[in-house]
Enzyme design. Structure first.
Site, mmCIF file in Angstrom:
data_model
loop_
_atom_site.group_PDB
_atom_site.id
_atom_site.type_symbol
_atom_site.label_atom_id
_atom_site.label_comp_id
_atom_site.label_asym_id
_atom_site.label_seq_id
_atom_site.Cartn_x
_atom_site.Cartn_y
_atom_site.Cartn_z
ATOM 1 C CG ASP A 1 -2.249 0.595 0.945
ATOM 2 O OD1 ASP A 1 -3.246 -0.147 0.821
ATOM 3 O OD2 ASP A 1 -2.244 1.836 0.792
ATOM 4 C CG HIS B 1 -5.538 2.638 2.030
ATOM 5 N ND1 HIS B 1 -5.251 1.513 1.304
ATOM 6 C CD2 HIS B 1 -6.886 2.706 2.108
ATOM 7 C CE1 HIS B 1 -6.377 0.939 0.927
ATOM 8 N NE2 HIS B 1 -7.396 1.635 1.433
ATOM 9 C CB SER C 1 -9.715 -0.650 1.591
ATOM 10 O OG SER C 1 -9.401 -0.189 0.324
#
Lengths: 799, 87
Positions: free
Chosen positions: A57, A98, A272
């Site tokens: 990520d 994230h 996600s």
């Protein structure tokens, strides 16, 4: 101590633990009705020990208090900065949060009074910073192939744009990285890739256009809300394998996890959030059995995931008994069921890949219509190394040209009738590129039988006015079947029906699959695939050949029966009606004929009479061609009629020359002087003789030799000497009754030579003068046959 | 529809047999820097060229392009930016 149903007995001091609804959801205070049974797995002692997970990520805050204890530098790298420190880049918008959020879901430390508890809270966690910069094929490849002998699970919560008009996937380097990882990662067990499925609900995207989730190497994970309803963003997809919790509408509770700047958040959402959850659950299973291959993991997910209370209008049970939907795959993952399976799992047999023939039949896809293409798959039954009977993934490679790709919808129906939607309409996809060898994948046929008719349907539903002059075209499509040739589940893998001690029921989807199968012996002509009855017409697959009987049933045979030929692979097809054996169905492909017919050796057809220019051979089977000069013949060189311009000379045809000459192939040359006509030079090529000569065996002689007689039967001037009958030494006419003298040991009796074993003579007799034979002759007793034989010499003597 | 343009970077993926040294030798011959092997992909190397445009809608042309003529260069790909969305 483990007590079923008492999930609450575990208490952690992590402040967010009580509100982690998706961890202990089946205590009745929440509206979620089914659980991922994570605590159940913990209670069995699995928390992810010795399992290494990395998050691909935008980085990982490795010094976050809830991550630092489990952070693993060997599972981390900064591809964007090309260094070993995956710390995210900080900025005012905290856009690079994230990765850290995903990492916390997997392995946030338990009981450390910080934020939350990760699903695998003793697993090692790393991060690859690769989204915070130009993402290229090379960047993806580097990330996917980081330290594959050390990292067990790669979790990715990103993909191509979800704008409803992108078709993209791993390029060549990333694809190679996948394949390397599957083949060699985890010392040959295969790296585990977990991928968040599509997330473009509002833009009506379809995740079959995302090459990562459509890959058989990735475990594509969907999301469901606490209520079991479909989140607004979720895309339907046939390649989705399973589902974990996330959040749906704004009023739904979200996922709680670690956040950037050492913080904690309770607003993580989207698929996600689901992918890392799945990665954490898989980590528990890997701890229970570190030897699970990448396919074992997928098989266990298929067998243990459950529809539960997940809302989908397309739940269906495939032919192997698994419930599956396009929204949620095989349902909500179940950590406890997975670790139980993993504990006693027997590795599934080797994967076979069957690439079926490409169907290149071009079909026009008209607007408001659909095309249907049926392909009869064999599952590569003729190649043991590629034979697939029990399916895993099914990939369909399709090439379509189309003026507006978004108007297309594609369906695939398996031989067992399981229908997968490979592509849905995409309102915003105005692309004119169509699909070029795009690989759509479905998991819905898992454990079904591969052989049979596969039906591809393509619907064209224009979303707006369109130029009808250029319709779409299905150019080609082919099936790639992945699976095994033997039953993948050993008895040990089957659920112990009685022993089920889990906190929630697990359906045994395989229970009634095939329970009414015929269990007696199969016919000898059935292959080891099996049968559903004793006869040769009950085989599922034939050992040697098969033909279709009048009522279209398939009969297995060792060889093709008479009147059939071996068509493609194992199939026998009918010959043309008159053929006994053939190499094809046309009338000119016969090899032998039925009785009453003769095979024309030139046209390979079966006929009742030999035509001109052909003669019937000795054994009366084949019409063979006469020599080229003959118009008709009885043997190859024995013409009975000549072609135009030639004349018959005996049994041969030659160019007409005047009498006394023959055609040497160049010119007319004189015959031997004894020949009136001839077929060549020399004395023994005469056809007729000149006056005073008689033709004897192709030679002209003045008088017939011994053993020949002059034949007066020919009216014309030419006389021939013909050979006497073999019983005569000499003769004066045809046959065995015109002998004039006999070979030794035979006696002539009225023109016939008979075997004479006793033939006395008067001179030999010892009797008194006037011996016996003399008496016979004197008394005129020679007419008597017996005495004549006895005294043949005396009797034939004159006087 | 709006045509999606490709954005070329000044990074290349190159497949060279002959090992790291050989790859570095060829890289420097044409002005590239050999960043190293691409993960575990054997014989694939990451080349960077500081003297070419960092981002361009046109693929890069110049003397450095002759690297593809090197016999040991089996495959070369100028890297294109891919649009990737967090889910």
């Amino acid at each position: 101590d483990y007590k079923a149903g008492s999930t609450q007995t575990i208490l952690f001091n992590d402040p967010k633990w009580p509100s982690m609804w998706y961890m202990h959801c089946n205590d009745n205070t929440h509206n979620c009705q089914s659980d991922m049974n994570i605590v159940g797995a913990w209670k069995r002692g699995y928390t992810g020990k010795n399992v290494v997970v990395t998050i691909l990520d935008d980085g990982i805050e490795r010094n976050h208090p809830d991550l630092i204890q489990n952070y693993d530098p060997y599972a981390s790298f900064d591809v964007n900065g090309n260094d070993f420190d995956p710390m995210p880049r900080y900025d005012a918008s905290n856009e690079n949060k994230h990765g850290t959020r995903c990492a916390g879901e997997v392995a946030a430390t338990a009981n450390n009074s910080h934020c939350i508890v990760g699903i695998a809270y003793t697993a090692k966690i790393g991060g690859v910073r690769m989204l915070d910069g130009d993402v290229t094929d090379m960047v993806e490849a580097k990330s996917l192939s980081l330290n594959p002998q050390y990292i067990h699970i790669y979790s990715a919560s990103w993909g191509p744009d979800d704008d409803g008009k992108t078709v993209d996937g791993p390029a060549s380097l990333a694809r190679q990285a996948f394949e390397n990882g599957i083949r060699a990662g985890r010392r040959g067990l295969g790296s585990i890739y977990v991928w968040a499925s599509g997330n473009g609900g509002r833009s009506r995207d379809h995740c079959s256009c995302d090459g990562y989730t459509n890959s058989i190497y990735t475990i594509s994970i969907s999301s469901t809300a606490e209520s079991g309803k479909k989140p607004w963003y979720l895309e339907e997809c046939a390649s989705t394998l399973a589902t974990t919790y996330s959040s749906g509408e704004s009023y739904d509770r979200k996922i709680i996890t670690t956040d950037l700047r050492h913080r904690c958040t309770d607003s993580h959402t989207g698929t996600s959030a689901s992918a890392p959850m799945a990665a954490g659950i898989i980590a528990l299973a890997l701890e229970a059995n570190p030897f699970l291959t990448w396919r074992d993991v997928q098989h266990i997910i298929v067998r243990t995931s459950r529809a539960g209370h997940l809302n989908a209008n397309d739940w269906k049970t495939n032919a192997a008994g698994y419930k599956v939907s396009h929204l949620y795959g095989f349902g909500l993952m179940d950590a406890e069921a997975m670790v139980i399976e993993a504990e006693k799992w027997t590795r599934v047999p080797q994967q076979h890949v069957c690439v079926e023939n490409i169907d290149r039949q071009i079909k026009t896809i008209r607007p408001e219509h659909h095309v249907r293409s049926i392909y009869k798959a064999t599952g590569c039954a003729d190649n043991p190394n590629h034979h697939v009977i029990y399916l895993e993934h099914v990939v369909v490679r399709i090439t379509i040209t189309h003026p507006r790709r978004g108007d297309l919808a594609i369906y695939l129906t398996s031989p067992s009738g399981t229908r997968s939607q490979l592509l849905a309409n995409r309102l915003f996809d105005h692309s004119m590129e169509g699909f070029k060898n795009w690989e759509f994948m479905t998991t819905h046929c898992w454990s079904e039988k591969a052989a049979g008719d596969w039906i591809l349907e393509i619907f064209d539903t224009p979303s707006q006015l369109r130029n009808f002059k250029t319709p779409g075209k299905l150019k080609e499509w082919s099936l790639v079947l992945y699976g095994t040739s033997i039953q993948p589940y050993s008895p040990r893998n089957d659920f112990p029906k009685v022993e089920r001690v889990r906190s929630s029921p697990i359906e045994d989807p395989t229970e009634d699959y095939g329970t009414d199968d015929y269990s007696g012996p199969c016919n000898a002509e059935c292959s080891k695939v099996g049968c559903d009855g004793p006869g040769p017409d009950h085989c599922t697959d034939c050992l040697h050949y098969y033909y279709k009987s009048k009522n279209n049933t398939r009969i297995c045979v060792p060889n093709c029966p008479p009147g059939h030929y071996t068509a493609d692979k194992k199939r026998c097809k009918k010959c043309s009606p008159n053929c006994e054996t053939c190499i094809g169905s046309h009338s000119d492909q016969c090899v032998t004929c039925k009785s009453g017919y003769y095979l024309n050796e030139e046209t390979n057809t079966c006929i009742t009479n030999c035509p001109d220019g052909f003669y019937l051979d000795k054994n009366k089977i084949v019409c063979r061609k006469c020599s080229e000069n003959c118009k008709t013949c009885v043997e190859f060189q024995t013409c009975t009629e000549c072609r135009h311009g030639l004349s018959l000379h005996g049994s041969r045809c030659a160019i007409r020359c005047e009498d006394g000459k023959f055609h040497s192939g160049r010119e007319c040359e004189p015959c031997h002087r004894s020949c009136a006509t001839c077929a060549g030079a020399g004395i023994d090529a005469c056809i007729n003789c000149t006056d005073g000569y008689f033709l004897e065996d192709g030679r002209c002689v003045q008088s017939c030799s011994t053993g020949y007689y002059l034949d007066h039967s020919l009216e014309d001037t030419f006389k021939n000497c013909k050979r006497c009958d073999a019983s005569c030494l000499n003769c004066n006419g045809q046959g065995d009754k015109n002998c004039t003298s006999c070979p030794s040991g035979y006696i002539l009796d009225a023109g016939v030579c008979v075997a004479g074993t006793v033939c006395k003579d008067a001179t030999e007799e010892s009797w008194a003068e006037g011996g016996f034979c003399t008496l016979v002759k004197k008394n005129n007793l020679c007419q008597r046959k017996v005495l004549h034989q006895l005294c043949c010499k005396t009797c034939t003597q004159k006087g | 529809p709006a045509c999606r343009t490709r954005v070329y970077t000044n990074h290349w993926a190159v497949r060279i047999t002959g090992g790291l040294q050989e790859a570095s030798r060829i890289a420097s011959k044409y002005g590239y820097v050999n960043i190293g092997q691409i993960g575990t992909l054997k014989d694939y190397y990451h080349f960077y060229h500081s003297k070419t445009i960092k981002r361009s809608v046109l693929s890069s042309r110049g003397t450095h392009s002759f690297i593809s003529m090197e016999p040991k260069v089996e495959w070369i790909q100028q890297q294109v930016v891919k649009r990737r969305i967090k889910r």
